[in-house]
Design a protein around this motif. Structure first.
Motif, PDB file in Angstrom:
ATOM      1  N   GLU A  22      52.958  43.330  67.918  1.00  0.00           N
ATOM      2  CA  GLU A  22      52.311  43.918  66.749  1.00  0.00           C
ATOM      3  C   GLU A  22      51.295  42.938  66.189  1.00  0.00           C
ATOM      4  O   GLU A  22      51.454  41.719  66.320  1.00  0.00           O
ATOM      5  N   ALA A  23      50.263  43.485  65.570  1.00  0.00           N
ATOM      6  CA  ALA A  23      49.187  42.652  65.019  1.00  0.00           C
ATOM      7  C   ALA A  23      48.967  43.001  63.558  1.00  0.00           C
ATOM      8  O   ALA A  23      49.213  44.125  63.112  1.00  0.00           O
ATOM      9  N   THR A  24      48.497  42.019  62.815  1.00  0.00           N
ATOM     10  CA  THR A  24      48.062  42.209  61.429  1.00  0.00           C
ATOM     11  C   THR A  24      46.675  41.597  61.298  1.00  0.00           C
ATOM     12  O   THR A  24      46.410  40.527  61.843  1.00  0.00           O
ATOM     13  N   THR A  25      45.785  42.278  60.615  1.00  0.00           N
ATOM     14  CA  THR A  25      44.402  41.823  60.460  1.00  0.00           C
ATOM     15  C   THR A  25      44.092  41.535  59.001  1.00  0.00           C
ATOM     16  O   THR A  25      44.404  42.344  58.120  1.00  0.00           O
ATOM     17  N   MET A  26      43.494  40.380  58.758  1.00  0.00           N
ATOM     18  CA  MET A  26      42.996  40.048  57.419  1.00  0.00           C
ATOM     19  C   MET A  26      41.521  40.426  57.360  1.00  0.00           C
ATOM     20  O   MET A  26      40.772  40.142  58.300  1.00  0.00           O
ATOM     21  N   PHE A  27      41.111  41.069  56.289  1.00  0.00           N
ATOM     22  CA  PHE A  27      39.701  41.433  56.166  1.00  0.00           C
ATOM     23  C   PHE A  27      39.202  41.191  54.747  1.00  0.00           C
ATOM     24  O   PHE A  27      39.974  41.177  53.784  1.00  0.00           O
ATOM     25  N   VAL A  28      37.907  40.966  54.663  1.00  0.00           N
ATOM     26  CA  VAL A  28      37.257  40.711  53.378  1.00  0.00           C
ATOM     27  C   VAL A  28      37.124  42.027  52.608  1.00  0.00           C
ATOM     28  O   VAL A  28      36.834  43.080  53.204  1.00  0.00           O
ATOM     29  N   ASP A  29      37.323  41.961  51.322  1.00  0.00           N
ATOM     30  CA  ASP A  29      37.138  43.129  50.460  1.00  0.00           C
ATOM     31  C   ASP A  29      35.782  43.784  50.775  1.00  0.00           C
ATOM     32  O   ASP A  29      34.736  43.141  50.661  1.00  0.00           O
ATOM     33  N   PRO A  30      35.783  45.052  51.196  1.00  0.00           N
ATOM     34  CA  PRO A  30      34.522  45.719  51.556  1.00  0.00           C
ATOM     35  C   PRO A  30      33.507  45.781  50.419  1.00  0.00           C
ATOM     36  O   PRO A  30      32.316  45.993  50.662  1.00  0.00           O
ATOM     37  N   ARG A  31      33.963  45.574  49.185  1.00  0.00           N
ATOM     38  CA  ARG A  31      33.038  45.620  48.050  1.00  0.00           C
ATOM     39  C   ARG A  31      32.291  44.303  47.856  1.00  0.00           C
ATOM     40  O   ARG A  31      31.361  44.227  47.049  1.00  0.00           O
ATOM     41  N   ALA A  32      32.691  43.267  48.581  1.00  0.00           N
ATOM     42  CA  ALA A  32      32.039  41.966  48.443  1.00  0.00           C
ATOM     43  C   ALA A  32      30.604  42.030  48.944  1.00  0.00           C
ATOM     44  O   ALA A  32      30.284  42.772  49.875  1.00  0.00           O
ATOM     45  N   GLN A  33      29.733  41.254  48.314  1.00  0.00           N
ATOM     46  CA  GLN A  33      28.326  41.175  48.728  1.00  0.00           C
ATOM     47  C   GLN A  33      28.172  39.942  49.625  1.00  0.00           C
ATOM     48  O   GLN A  33      28.230  38.807  49.163  1.00  0.00           O
ATOM     49  N   ILE A  34      28.001  40.211  50.914  1.00  0.00           N
ATOM     50  CA  ILE A  34      27.944  39.142  51.907  1.00  0.00           C
ATOM     51  C   ILE A  34      26.484  38.895  52.299  1.00  0.00           C
ATOM     52  O   ILE A  34      25.796  39.811  52.750  1.00  0.00           O
ATOM     53  N   ASP A  35      26.022  37.654  52.107  1.00  0.00           N
ATOM     54  CA  ASP A  35      24.691  37.298  52.605  1.00  0.00           C
ATOM     55  C   ASP A  35      24.849  36.445  53.859  1.00  0.00           C
ATOM     56  O   ASP A  35      25.971  36.170  54.322  1.00  0.00           O
ATOM     57  N   LYS A  36      23.738  36.034  54.426  1.00  0.00           N
ATOM     58  CA  LYS A  36      23.787  35.300  55.696  1.00  0.00           C
ATOM     59  C   LYS A  36      24.535  33.982  55.558  1.00  0.00           C
ATOM     60  O   LYS A  36      25.293  33.589  56.451  1.00  0.00           O
ATOM     61  N   LYS A  37      24.346  33.293  54.442  1.00  0.00           N
ATOM     62  CA  LYS A  37      25.030  32.014  54.242  1.00  0.00           C
ATOM     63  C   LYS A  37      26.540  32.200  54.234  1.00  0.00           C
ATOM     64  O   LYS A  37      27.285  31.453  54.903  1.00  0.00           O
ATOM     65  N   LEU A  38      27.028  33.204  53.488  1.00  0.00           N
ATOM     66  CA  LEU A  38      28.457  33.447  53.410  1.00  0.00           C
ATOM     67  C   LEU A  38      28.994  33.938  54.754  1.00  0.00           C
ATOM     68  O   LEU A  38      30.086  33.533  55.177  1.00  0.00           O
ATOM     69  N   TYR A  39      28.254  34.792  55.425  1.00  0.00           N
ATOM     70  CA  TYR A  39      28.648  35.259  56.751  1.00  0.00           C
ATOM     71  C   TYR A  39      28.789  34.082  57.708  1.00  0.00           C
ATOM     72  O   TYR A  39      29.753  33.995  58.477  1.00  0.00           O
ATOM     73  N   SER A  40      27.853  33.143  57.656  1.00  0.00           N
ATOM     74  CA  SER A  40      27.917  31.956  58.507  1.00  0.00           C
ATOM     75  C   SER A  40      29.159  31.130  58.184  1.00  0.00           C
ATOM     76  O   SER A  40      29.840  30.622  59.093  1.00  0.00           O
ATOM     77  N   GLN A  41      29.483  30.998  56.911  1.00  0.00           N
ATOM     78  CA  GLN A  41      30.679  30.256  56.517  1.00  0.00           C
ATOM     79  C   GLN A  41      31.947  30.949  57.014  1.00  0.00           C
ATOM     80  O   GLN A  41      32.872  30.293  57.515  1.00  0.00           O
ATOM     81  N   LEU A  42      31.995  32.269  56.877  1.00  0.00           N
ATOM     82  CA  LEU A  42      33.152  33.013  57.352  1.00  0.00           C
ATOM     83  C   LEU A  42      33.311  32.868  58.866  1.00  0.00           C
ATOM     84  O   LEU A  42      34.436  32.703  59.371  1.00  0.00           O
ATOM     85  N   THR A  43      32.206  32.912  59.584  1.00  0.00           N
ATOM     86  CA  THR A  43      32.278  32.775  61.041  1.00  0.00           C
ATOM     87  C   THR A  43      32.825  31.406  61.430  1.00  0.00           C
ATOM     88  O   THR A  43      33.634  31.292  62.355  1.00  0.00           O
ATOM     89  N   SER A  44      32.407  30.381  60.727  1.00  0.00           N
ATOM     90  CA  SER A  44      32.909  29.036  61.025  1.00  0.00           C
ATOM     91  C   SER A  44      34.393  28.902  60.699  1.00  0.00           C
ATOM     92  O   SER A  44      35.055  27.971  61.176  1.00  0.00           O
ATOM     93  N   LEU A  45      34.934  29.839  59.911  1.00  0.00           N
ATOM     94  CA  LEU A  45      36.364  29.853  59.587  1.00  0.00           C
ATOM     95  C   LEU A  45      37.139  30.814  60.490  1.00  0.00           C
ATOM     96  O   LEU A  45      38.330  31.045  60.263  1.00  0.00           O
ATOM     97  N   GLY A  46      36.460  31.362  61.496  1.00  0.00           N
ATOM     98  CA  GLY A  46      37.147  32.195  62.470  1.00  0.00           C
ATOM     99  C   GLY A  46      37.051  33.685  62.243  1.00  0.00           C
ATOM    100  O   GLY A  46      37.715  34.459  62.945  1.00  0.00           O
ATOM    101  N   PHE A  47      36.217  34.132  61.297  1.00  0.00           N
ATOM    102  CA  PHE A  47      36.054  35.564  61.056  1.00  0.00           C
ATOM    103  C   PHE A  47      35.010  36.142  62.014  1.00  0.00           C
ATOM    104  O   PHE A  47      34.137  35.426  62.524  1.00  0.00           O
ATOM    105  N   ARG A  48      35.114  37.458  62.227  1.00  0.00           N
ATOM    106  CA  ARG A  48      34.145  38.199  63.023  1.00  0.00           C
ATOM    107  C   ARG A  48      33.648  39.381  62.205  1.00  0.00           C
ATOM    108  O   ARG A  48      34.289  39.808  61.238  1.00  0.00           O
ATOM    109  N   ARG A  49      32.485  39.920  62.621  1.00  0.00           N
ATOM    110  CA  ARG A  49      31.942  41.116  61.969  1.00  0.00           C
ATOM    111  C   ARG A  49      32.074  42.311  62.884  1.00  0.00           C
ATOM    112  O   ARG A  49      31.762  42.236  64.080  1.00  0.00           O
TER     113      ARG A  49
END
Length: 237
Positions: A24-51
């Motif tokens: 079984e798997a569980t997925t963590m995801f960012v609140d869809p209401r968050a405003q993500i710009d390129k800088k934040l997306y880059s930070q999330l990717t470096s922490l192991g997140f995907r889009r």
């Protein structure tokens, strides 16, 4: 605009794992209401997140850590003999970056690929809505790499541009050209594009040692894995 400090995260209920049977798997995801710009997306990717479309996620399984984020240090990469053969074999392929938008020709290539190669996956059956929600929605600095021979579209790779590199999102190709190893060719092209931009990393998503379909990722070396919050070069051999 949101920041790492203000982001809110949610976790899905446990569900069947898409990669390993009987888990079984569980997925963590960012609140869809968050405003993500390129800088934040880059930070999330470096922490192991995907889009995936408008959603930013990472595995969050309580009893399993098989999904390992990996990236390639493009500065030190040298193609091996097999990869050099792939480059030579595809020297006639015309490559062009275009904005990530819906196009009927792109969708037909995607649908054909999913129907012939991934009938056992959660992307089957394909639909135009699915293609759009996966590869077009949420596009920021996002691109499609067209691969053509004599003008005919034979492959398409979805790529995101980050502050410290590129992120390889997904690649599809005409299965009749399987002998060309277009998935490997697309990664090799992205390595060179990352170098052209003077950026250090190509993010390749998750690697699962027990999943045969992901073995290709570790053929690109030196490969780095995110473990205990640190990116470390790993020796797959």
């Amino acid at each position: 605009m949101s920041s790492l400090r203000t982001l809110v995260f949610f976790a899905t209920p446990a569900h069947d794992c898409s990669y390993l049977p009987d888990r079984e798997a569980t997925t963590m995801f960012v609140d869809p209401r968050a405003q993500i710009d390129k800088k934040l997306y880059s930070q999330l990717t470096s922490l192991g997140f995907r889009r995936s479309g408008s959603h930013y996620y990472r595995p969050h399984c309580e009893a399993c850590n098989a999904c390992i984020p990996v990236r390639l240090n493009v500065t030190d990469f040298q193609p091996d003999r097999s990869q050099r053969r792939v480059l030579k074999k595809n020297s006639d392929v015309e490559c062009r970056l275009v904005p990530a938008v819906f196009d009927e020709n792109y969708y037909r290539l995607y649908a054909n690929y999913v129907e012939l190669r991934h009938k056992d996956g959660d992307m089957y059956p394909p639909s135009r809505e699915q293609f759009t929600s996966f590869l077009v929605e949420g596009a920021m600095d996002s691109w499609f790499l067209e691969m053509r021979i004599d003008g005919a579209l034979i492959g398409l790779a979805a790529i995101d541009s980050l502050d410290d590199g590129l992120s390889a999102i997904y690649t599809v190709f005409d299965p009749t050209y399987e002998h060309r190893s277009l998935g490997t060719f697309a990664v090799l092209w992205q390595i060179e594009e990352t170098r052209r931009r003077n950026l250090p990393h190509l993010y390749l998503g998750y690697w699962i040692k027990q999943c045969r379909k992901m073995n290709y990722k570790t053929r690109f070396r030196p490969i780095e894995a995110l473990r205990s919050g640190q990116w470390q070069t790993i020796d797959i051999a």
